[in-house]
Design a protein around this motif. Structure first.
Motif, PDB file in Angstrom:
ATOM      1  N   ASP A 160       0.856  -1.187   0.000  1.00 40.60           N
ATOM      2  CA  ASP A 160       0.000   0.000   0.000  1.00 40.60           C
ATOM      3  C   ASP A 160       0.896   1.242   0.000  1.00 40.60           C
ATOM      4  N   VAL A 161       1.320   1.643  -1.176  1.00 41.33           N
ATOM      5  CA  VAL A 161       2.270   2.744  -1.308  1.00 41.33           C
ATOM      6  C   VAL A 161       1.612   3.935  -2.001  1.00 41.33           C
ATOM      7  N   ARG A 162       2.160   5.098  -1.727  1.00 37.81           N
ATOM      8  CA  ARG A 162       1.715   6.336  -2.368  1.00 37.81           C
ATOM      9  C   ARG A 162       2.916   6.992  -3.043  1.00 37.81           C
ATOM     10  N   ASP A 163       2.657   8.121  -3.674  1.00 39.96           N
ATOM     11  CA  ASP A 163       3.704   8.786  -4.431  1.00 39.96           C
ATOM     12  C   ASP A 163       4.890   9.185  -3.547  1.00 39.96           C
ATOM     13  N   HIS A 164       4.645   9.423  -2.245  1.00 39.51           N
ATOM     14  CA  HIS A 164       5.755   9.837  -1.392  1.00 39.51           C
ATOM     15  C   HIS A 164       6.742   8.698  -1.117  1.00 39.51           C
ATOM     16  N   ALA A 165       6.441   7.489  -1.578  1.00 38.77           N
ATOM     17  CA  ALA A 165       7.413   6.400  -1.484  1.00 38.77           C
ATOM     18  C   ALA A 165       8.670   6.725  -2.293  1.00 38.77           C
ATOM     19  N   LYS A 166       8.503   7.518  -3.345  1.00 40.08           N
ATOM     20  CA  LYS A 166       9.672   7.903  -4.148  1.00 40.08           C
ATOM     21  C   LYS A 166      10.675   8.678  -3.298  1.00 40.08           C
ATOM     22  N   ALA A 167      10.182   9.622  -2.496  1.00 39.34           N
ATOM     23  CA  ALA A 167      11.074  10.409  -1.645  1.00 39.34           C
ATOM     24  C   ALA A 167      11.754   9.525  -0.606  1.00 39.34           C
ATOM     25  N   ALA A 168      11.029   8.532  -0.075  1.00 40.50           N
ATOM     26  CA  ALA A 168      11.627   7.618   0.898  1.00 40.50           C
ATOM     27  C   ALA A 168      12.715   6.761   0.257  1.00 40.50           C
ATOM     28  N   LEU A 169      12.490   6.336  -0.978  1.00 38.27           N
ATOM     29  CA  LEU A 169      13.523   5.587  -1.701  1.00 38.27           C
ATOM     30  C   LEU A 169      14.746   6.465  -1.956  1.00 38.27           C
ATOM     31  N   ASP A 170      14.519   7.723  -2.305  1.00 40.19           N
ATOM     32  CA  ASP A 170      15.637   8.649  -2.503  1.00 40.19           C
ATOM     33  C   ASP A 170      16.431   8.809  -1.209  1.00 40.19           C
ATOM     34  N   THR A 171      15.720   8.870  -0.082  1.00 41.37           N
ATOM     35  CA  THR A 171      16.375   9.084   1.205  1.00 41.37           C
ATOM     36  C   THR A 171      17.279   7.916   1.590  1.00 41.37           C
ATOM     37  N   ILE A 172      16.791   6.696   1.435  1.00 43.28           N
ATOM     38  CA  ILE A 172      17.629   5.555   1.802  1.00 43.28           C
ATOM     39  C   ILE A 172      18.786   5.394   0.813  1.00 43.28           C
ATOM     40  N   THR A 173      18.559   5.741  -0.441  1.00 40.07           N
ATOM     41  CA  THR A 173      19.643   5.680  -1.429  1.00 40.07           C
ATOM     42  C   THR A 173      20.710   6.723  -1.122  1.00 40.07           C
ATOM     43  N   ALA A 174      20.282   7.919  -0.757  1.00 40.07           N
ATOM     44  CA  ALA A 174      21.239   8.958  -0.366  1.00 40.07           C
ATOM     45  C   ALA A 174      21.998   8.544   0.896  1.00 40.07           C
ATOM     46  N   GLY A 175      21.340   7.834   1.796  1.00 36.73           N
ATOM     47  CA  GLY A 175      22.018   7.324   2.979  1.00 36.73           C
ATOM     48  C   GLY A 175      23.132   6.363   2.610  1.00 36.73           C
ATOM     49  N   ALA A 176      22.865   5.462   1.665  1.00 32.82           N
ATOM     50  CA  ALA A 176      23.904   4.543   1.192  1.00 32.82           C
ATOM     51  C   ALA A 176      25.040   5.308   0.524  1.00 32.82           C
ATOM     52  N   TYR A 177      24.703   6.366  -0.187  1.00 32.26           N
ATOM     53  CA  TYR A 177      25.724   7.218  -0.821  1.00 32.26           C
ATOM     54  C   TYR A 177      26.670   7.794   0.224  1.00 32.26           C
ATOM     55  N   ARG A 178      26.128   8.257   1.344  1.00 36.90           N
ATOM     56  CA  ARG A 178      26.970   8.863   2.374  1.00 36.90           C
ATOM     57  C   ARG A 178      27.813   7.809   3.090  1.00 36.90           C
ATOM     58  N   CYS A 179      27.282   6.616   3.275  1.00 40.54           N
ATOM     59  CA  CYS A 179      28.012   5.556   3.992  1.00 40.54           C
ATOM     60  C   CYS A 179      29.149   4.974   3.168  1.00 40.54           C
ATOM     61  N   GLY A 180      28.914   4.743   1.908  1.00 42.29           N
ATOM     62  CA  GLY A 180      29.944   4.121   1.082  1.00 42.29           C
ATOM     63  C   GLY A 180      30.345   2.762   1.612  1.00 42.29           C
ATOM     64  N   ASP A 181      31.654   2.513   1.683  1.00 42.91           N
ATOM     65  CA  ASP A 181      32.134   1.193   2.091  1.00 42.91           C
ATOM     66  C   ASP A 181      32.071   0.972   3.603  1.00 42.91           C
ATOM     67  N   THR A 182      31.656   1.985   4.359  1.00 40.07           N
ATOM     68  CA  THR A 182      31.450   1.783   5.800  1.00 40.07           C
ATOM     69  C   THR A 182      29.999   1.420   6.107  1.00 40.07           C
ATOM     70  N   LEU A 183      29.214   1.155   5.081  1.00 44.55           N
ATOM     71  CA  LEU A 183      27.818   0.773   5.276  1.00 44.55           C
ATOM     72  C   LEU A 183      27.726  -0.533   6.049  1.00 44.55           C
ATOM     73  N   SER A 184      26.932  -0.499   7.110  1.00 43.92           N
ATOM     74  CA  SER A 184      26.746  -1.674   7.963  1.00 43.92           C
ATOM     75  C   SER A 184      25.425  -2.353   7.646  1.00 43.92           C
ATOM     76  N   ASN A 185      25.380  -3.639   7.889  1.00 40.82           N
ATOM     77  CA  ASN A 185      24.137  -4.386   7.688  1.00 40.82           C
ATOM     78  C   ASN A 185      23.284  -4.377   8.949  1.00 40.82           C
ATOM     79  N   HIS A 186      23.671  -3.610   9.952  1.00 38.65           N
ATOM     80  CA  HIS A 186      22.947  -3.593  11.217  1.00 38.65           C
ATOM     81  C   HIS A 186      22.229  -2.251  11.416  1.00 38.65           C
TER      82      HIS A 186
END
Length: 490
Positions: A464-490
């Motif tokens: 049950d998703v709405r258009d604002h799911a796009k912004a949430a996907l952008d946010t988690i992707t940007a988070g991965a961008y900032r973490c780089g190779d220090t990204l943790s699975n926890h």
């Protein structure tokens, strides 16, 4: 006169001489044996002192002084055994403390799943149900593009031909599966470099006039051959509203401008009869009033004209950048035909996985319903897409065309208006395919992370998703961008 010393003094002097000799011997021994002989030297000195003291005032004792005790053998020094050295020295591993776990629980993402890999090493940095197959939405176009490049090849061009019909005054327009064929005589189609019906008609008129068998006769009948594709033209799982809304056309081997009402508009209403629209446009380009019917070209009929699409590498890029459903579906059908799986919509289930085999990524868990991603019944795991994107990032084989077609965050295609506000730091550093259907939003691509690491990823927001799911996907992707190779699975 010479006087002899008294016996008492003689004894004392002898004792003193012996004591001095003993001390000297101790010093020599200390110098020679170092710290290990200190005790021995001390013993010699103490023995000499005792002997001298007992001799003082007793010159009558003629016995010689006792010999010093033998010096103990030096204890041999044994070298410490060498420390064990590993056969392979492992490189230092980054301390992974950067987390996007809280971003993955954003309620706007509904049921979230995803996978992030180090693009160079293949190491899984982040996983949330990443191996579970789920609907892909338009991210499916990445899979279709990879399959088409592997089987058709990047240089392949789709042909549309006109051949002479079996009856007098008849020509057959043979659809080759190219939806980019345009009815525009001039101006810009949404497909750069698209072949034009006007060019095809000019070739036919010239060939008709040059052949003595037809010169001076009228062209009165046009047969439309769509037999390259068989079966349904609209899958039951596709929302029929996509047709009038202008996101996709019925899938036929012959159509013009992907059946758009406006050939220059990416989103434009489509008709209920794409083949009939193509036939009418061809008759207009020929400048004739002719009967238009559907049929099949006679075998080995003489070719009167032929035009070609842009190469598959260009078609793939267009399909990905503007998320063109009809073009992706046509490429999927052509790929399935090329691997010998069949020419119907149902044949894609076998044909697309077979076409992907050369990439060496396991396809056994995927379910393919279409090539465009409109069906909610498609099933591909995020981990598969993240793994395939590693090959895209490396430009393996012809997959550089996929990379070049992926929209760039904040700059091109379907990502031009995204990654804004707090996510703007990732603009230009994320290239990815977007996806959207009523029950899911998806994003998959390559991240040039802030620390210089390249990551590949696939994120799904399902349910049950709405258009604002796009912004949430952008946010988690940007988070991965900032973490780089220090990204943790926890």
């Amino acid at each position: 006169m010479n006087e002899s010393p008294p016996p008492e003094r003689t004894g004392v002097r002898a004792g003193m001489r012996r004591r001095a000799a003993a001390v000297a011997a101790g010093l020599i021994a200390f110098a020679l044996l170092g710290s290990g002989a200190v005790a021995a030297g001390a013993m010699v000195g103490r023995a000499a002192e005792t002997t001298a003291e007992s001799r003082v005032g007793s010159a009558a004792d003629p016995s010689p002084p006792p010999s010093p005790p033998p010096t103990p053998d030096a204890v041999p020094v044994t070298a410490a055994p060498p420390r064990p050295v590993p056969a392979v020295v492992l490189p230092a591993r980054p301390l992974r403390t950067c987390s996007i776990a809280s971003l993955s629980t954003d309620p706007r993402l509904a049921k979230f799943s995803g996978s992030v890999l180090n693009a160079d090493t293949g190491e899984v940095l982040f996983d949330r149900s990443g191996t579970v197959p789920e609907r892909t939405a338009s991210v499916m176009k990445v899979i279709t593009s990879a399959a088409a490049l592997a089987v058709l090849g990047p240089d392949h061009r789709i042909a549309t031909r006109v051949v002479r019909g079996a009856e007098p005054g008849t020509v057959v327009l043979v659809g080759g599966g190219d939806p980019t064929l345009s009815r525009l005589a001039s101006g810009s189609s949404v497909y750069p470099g698209a072949p034009r019906l006007s060019e095809l008609a000019a070739q036919v008129r010239a060939a008709w006039a040059a052949d003595p068998a037809t010169a001076g006769t009228s062209l009165s009948r046009i047969v439309l051959d769509t037999s390259l594709f068989s079966g349904m033209t609209w899958h039951p799982s596709w929302a029929r509203t996509e047709l009038p809304l202008g996101y996709s056309s019925e899938i036929t081997a012959l159509q013009v401008d992907a059946d758009r009402a406006d050939p220059a508009a990416i989103v434009s209403p489509r008709s209920e009869d794409p083949v009939g629209r193509a036939g009418a446009a061809f008759a207009s380009a020929l400048g004739v009033r002719a009967d238009i019917v559907e049929g099949v070209a006679p075998p080995d009929a003489p070719v009167l004209g032929e035009v070609f699409s842009q190469p598959v590498s260009s078609l793939v890029q267009t399909s990905l950048t503007i998320s063109d459903n009809t073009l992706a579906e046509a490429l999927a059908r052509l790929t399935t035909i090329a691997v010998g799986a069949g020419n119907s919509q149902d044949a894609l289930a076998m044909g697309i996985p077979r076409a992907l085999e050369s990439y060496g990524v396991d396809t056994s868990s995927m379910t393919i319903i279409d090539g465009q991603g409109m069906s909610p019944d498609n099933r591909v795991a995020p981990s598969y897409l993240a793994a395939l994107m590693r090959k895209v990032a490396a430009r393996e084989g012809a997959l550089g065309a996929v990379y070049d077609g992926l929209p760039v965050a904040g700059r091109t295609g379907t990502l031009a208006g995204r990654f804004t506000g707090p996510n703007a730091d990732a603009r230009g550093s994320v290239v990815a395919k977007t996806g959207w259907i009523d029950t899911g939003y998806t994003l998959s691509g390559v991240i040039a992370a802030a620390d210089g690491t390249r990551l590949t990823f696939a994120f799904y927001a399902i349910g049950d998703v709405r258009d604002h799911a796009k912004a949430a996907l952008d946010t988690i992707t940007a988070g991965a961008y900032r973490c780089g190779d220090t990204l943790s699975n926890h």
